[in-house]
Write an enzyme that holds these catalytic residues in place. Structure first.
Site, PDB file in Angstrom:
ATOM      1  N   PHE A 109      44.878  44.991  37.748  1.00 28.31           N
ATOM      2  CA  PHE A 109      43.567  45.223  37.143  1.00 28.31           C
ATOM      3  C   PHE A 109      43.567  44.433  35.839  1.00 28.31           C
ATOM      4  O   PHE A 109      44.330  44.760  34.918  1.00 28.31           O
ATOM      5  CB  PHE A 109      43.468  46.726  36.889  1.00 28.31           C
ATOM      6  N   GLU A 165      45.160  52.363  29.874  1.00 24.10           N
ATOM      7  CA  GLU A 165      44.053  52.953  30.646  1.00 24.10           C
ATOM      8  C   GLU A 165      43.224  53.883  29.771  1.00 24.10           C
ATOM      9  O   GLU A 165      42.851  54.985  30.163  1.00 24.10           O
ATOM     10  CB  GLU A 165      44.556  53.629  31.923  1.00 24.10           C
TER      11      GLU A 165
END
Lengths: 259, 383
Positions: free
Chosen positions: B124, B364
């Site tokens: 990601f 995150e």
């Protein structure tokens, strides 16, 4: 040649009893590790020849965890022989109940057992069931391969290799060294709990006199059970390297590890 | 036993993953941390057990498990090696999941099966030197050129960056549209112009191959656009909602490992002629550690269960991530304290847990961003 295989498994106790009471709740029980090679062998045979695998166990409701484990590894369905009337069964009463249940289940070609259980360690149920069902039985199976109309069965014992030839159906217990059991995959676990069926058989479906089942039908009884305390001793060896090596050699020799 | 209130399936999941990790991962955890090496052999075994397609439907090569099961798998892997838990959670939740949620049928069929089977690893790619918590500051550009985009990007601190094959790149497709000008492109390693930078020498999670990934005039087919142009932030935030639960579960796993090590050590280590576990000063810490780990796990499993029931879970996932990551740091810190000087030595695993735990408060979504998310939800609810 599709093989119909039944693997008899046991949910074993992995924690010592507290106040003489055996704890069979989740977390205190596990699939008998000696049954895993039998399940693994069944899964491999199914992959090779086709057919189906049924896992069968007898025990309280919590024993179905052993069936879920077997199905996670690849068994197609589970059968739980469960009834308060079966409580307290010794190996003979267990073998009688299992053999009656097996007669109710579909025909099978191979009946597999582990060589023993990690909690009671008798190794009696496999051969007793085979005897009650009038089946040939090979213990400690190392390998199996097709041979004409039947199978060639190899058994390792005391430095010898024994070879048997058997026509189907045949019963056997699988040696722990025969195959390395697989880990359950997540999809195996998911299928086991969400898709595959577990069938329940009660004592009154076995067609047996209640007097031969459970505690009443058991000529032996476990009078008590306690954990053996493991005593670990840690000994430091001092001195020069030569002294340490000599002392270490002496200690190892005395324990019989080397001679 | 940990999951006293859960059904048998979740016990089976935990036991199966724990058995595997105890046998395969734990024995090498210290070494792969020290060497900062990616354990390919173990990863291949994990792939066979579906750890790279945990929630992916069976027909696309996964196991089709629910979110609760997913958090248990991640917790158990992280309990053995945090960096490997990180690899699995990032791959599953912010690489595979967005393709499942926003991809069209062709994209799902093309990209998901190799990822779910662990043949390829996902990443990601959002963070840039000047864009992190403020994702709208993304500078990577994708300029339309016929049926392709010409992409230039400099992504940093990419988890799995050194080993990832299928990477979700957050790029700006419209330079004038602000937050609405960001899109997600699926870019595969090997595409000309795709360059993986040197591995970062991180403090913890060292077996994870964190690196920068750059795209230099990289021609990416338009069929690799996830969702529509301008949906980038929506996709990112949606993926991070799911990702948070994975990171939270990972933090619980590290905390659980630290708690267990501290408890074991306190029963062996003797001071004042008795195991230190008999001293109340140590017992206070053990009690706090046990309570906080349980509380963190409960929050994680609650958020996961809410998602499984189709309920909104964004606030709960943020709470779980915030609490579990801070718990992980606190518990690892106490575990070091219980160990005394040995806890500060690399000879004992708590030193590694202490380092691994720290980053769960950063990636995150930082703890601060999570507080903002939670506060916004709380204030909205009061209106």
């Amino acid at each position: 040649m599709a093989l119909q295989i039944i693997v008899c498994v046991k949910s074993v106790v992995v924690k010592p009893p507290k106040r003489n009471k055996v704890d069979r709740s989740a977390g205190s029980i596990d699939l008998n590790p000696f049954d895993k090679p039998a399940i693994e062998l069944a899964v491999r045979l199914k992959a090779q020849f086709g057919g189906s695998i049924t896992a069968l166990t007898m025990g309280p409701k919590s024993a179905e965890t052993a069936l879920y484990d077997a199905m996670s590894m690849g068994a197609d369905r589970g059968i739980l022989l469960c009834d308060p009337a079966l409580a307290g069964s010794d190996t003979l009463a267990t073998s009688l109940a299992l053999s009656a249940a097996l007669k109710k289940i579909n025909d099978f070609d191979l009946l597999l057992f582990g060589v023993r259980t990690s909690d009671s360690d008798t190794g009696q149920v496999g051969p007793q069931v085979a005897e009650l069902m009038q089946l040939p039985f090979v213990s400690g199976l190392e390998s199996i391969e097709p041979d004409g109309q039947g199978f060639k069965l190899i058994r390792l014992i005391d430095g010898f290799v024994e070879e048997f030839k058997a026509m189907l159906p045949v019963a056997m217990s699988v040696h722990p060294s025969a195959v390395v059991p697989r880990d359950s995959s997540l999809s195996g676990i998911e299928e086991s709990f969400e898709v595959k069926p577990i069938e329940l058989i009660k004592a009154d479906e076995l067609g047996l006199d209640p007097g031969v089942l459970g505690e009443a039908g058991s000529p032996t009884r476990v009078a008590g059970m306690k954990k053996i305390p493991k005593e670990k001793k840690c000994e430091f060896i001092d001195g020069s390297d030569t002294d340490i090596a000599a002392k270490l050699l002496k200690v190892i020799t005395e324990t019989g590890v080397i001679s | 036993m940990i999951d006293k209130l859960l059904d048998g399936k979740y016990h089976a999941i935990r036991k199966s993953v724990r058995d595997f990790c105890e046998r395969e991962v734990k024995p090498v955890a210290a070494e792969i941390d020290k060497e900062a090496s990616f354990p390919w052999e173990i990863v291949e075994k994990m792939a066979k057990l579906n750890y790279f397609g945990i929630q992916t439907p069976k027909e696309l090569g996964g196991s089709g498990m629910d979110t609760l099961g997913y958090t248990i798998v991640v917790e158990e892997i992280a309990r053995a090696a945090g960096g490997l838990g990180l690899c699995v959670t990032v791959h599953n939740s912010v690489a595979v999941y967005p393709i499942m949620a926003f991809g069209n049928d062709e994209q799902k069929k093309k990209f998901v099966p190799p990822l779910a089977k662990g043949e390829k690893i996902g990443a990601f790619c959002l963070t840039e030197p000047n864009a992190g918590s403020d994702a709208s500051g993304i500078e990577a550009t994708a300029i339309s050129d016929g049926d392709h985009y010409i992409v230039n990007a400099n992504k940093v601190f990419v988890t799995n960056g050194g080993v990832a094959d299928t990477c979700l790149f957050f790029v700006r497709t419209d330079p004038d549209a602000g937050r609405r000008g960001i899109s997600v492109l699926i870019v595969e390693r090997g595409t000309p112009g795709f360059v993986a930078g040197e591995l970062e020498d991180m403090s913890g999670m060292r077996c994870n191959q964190v690196s920068s990934l750059r795209l230099y005039d990289c021609k990416v087919p338009k069929e690799n656009l996830l969702g529509r142009e301008g949906m980038g932030l929506l996709i990112g935030l949606n993926a991070l909602d799911v990702g948070r639960m994975g990171i939270a579960a990972q933090a619980v796993g590290i905390a659980q490992a630290a708690f267990e090590e501290a408890t074991k050590y306190s029963m062996q280590r003797k001071q004042f002629n008795t195991p230190i576990a008999n001293h109340q000063a140590i017992q206070m810490m053990l009690a706090d550690m046990a309570t906080q780990v349980e509380a963190a796990r409960a929050l994680v499993q609650r958020a996961a269960s809410m998602r499984d029931k189709g309920l909104p879970f964004s606030k709960e996932a943020a709470m779980a991530k915030l609490f579990a990551s801070e718990t992980s740091s606190r518990v690892a810190d106490m575990a070091v304290q219980v160990h005394g000087g040995y806890g500060y030595s690399k000879s004992y695993p708590v030193e590694r847990y202490y380092r691994d735990a720290r980053v769960t408060r950063i990636y995150e979504g930082t703890a601060e961003i999570h507080r903002i998310v939670i506060a916004k939800n709380v204030l909205d609810e009061m209106e």
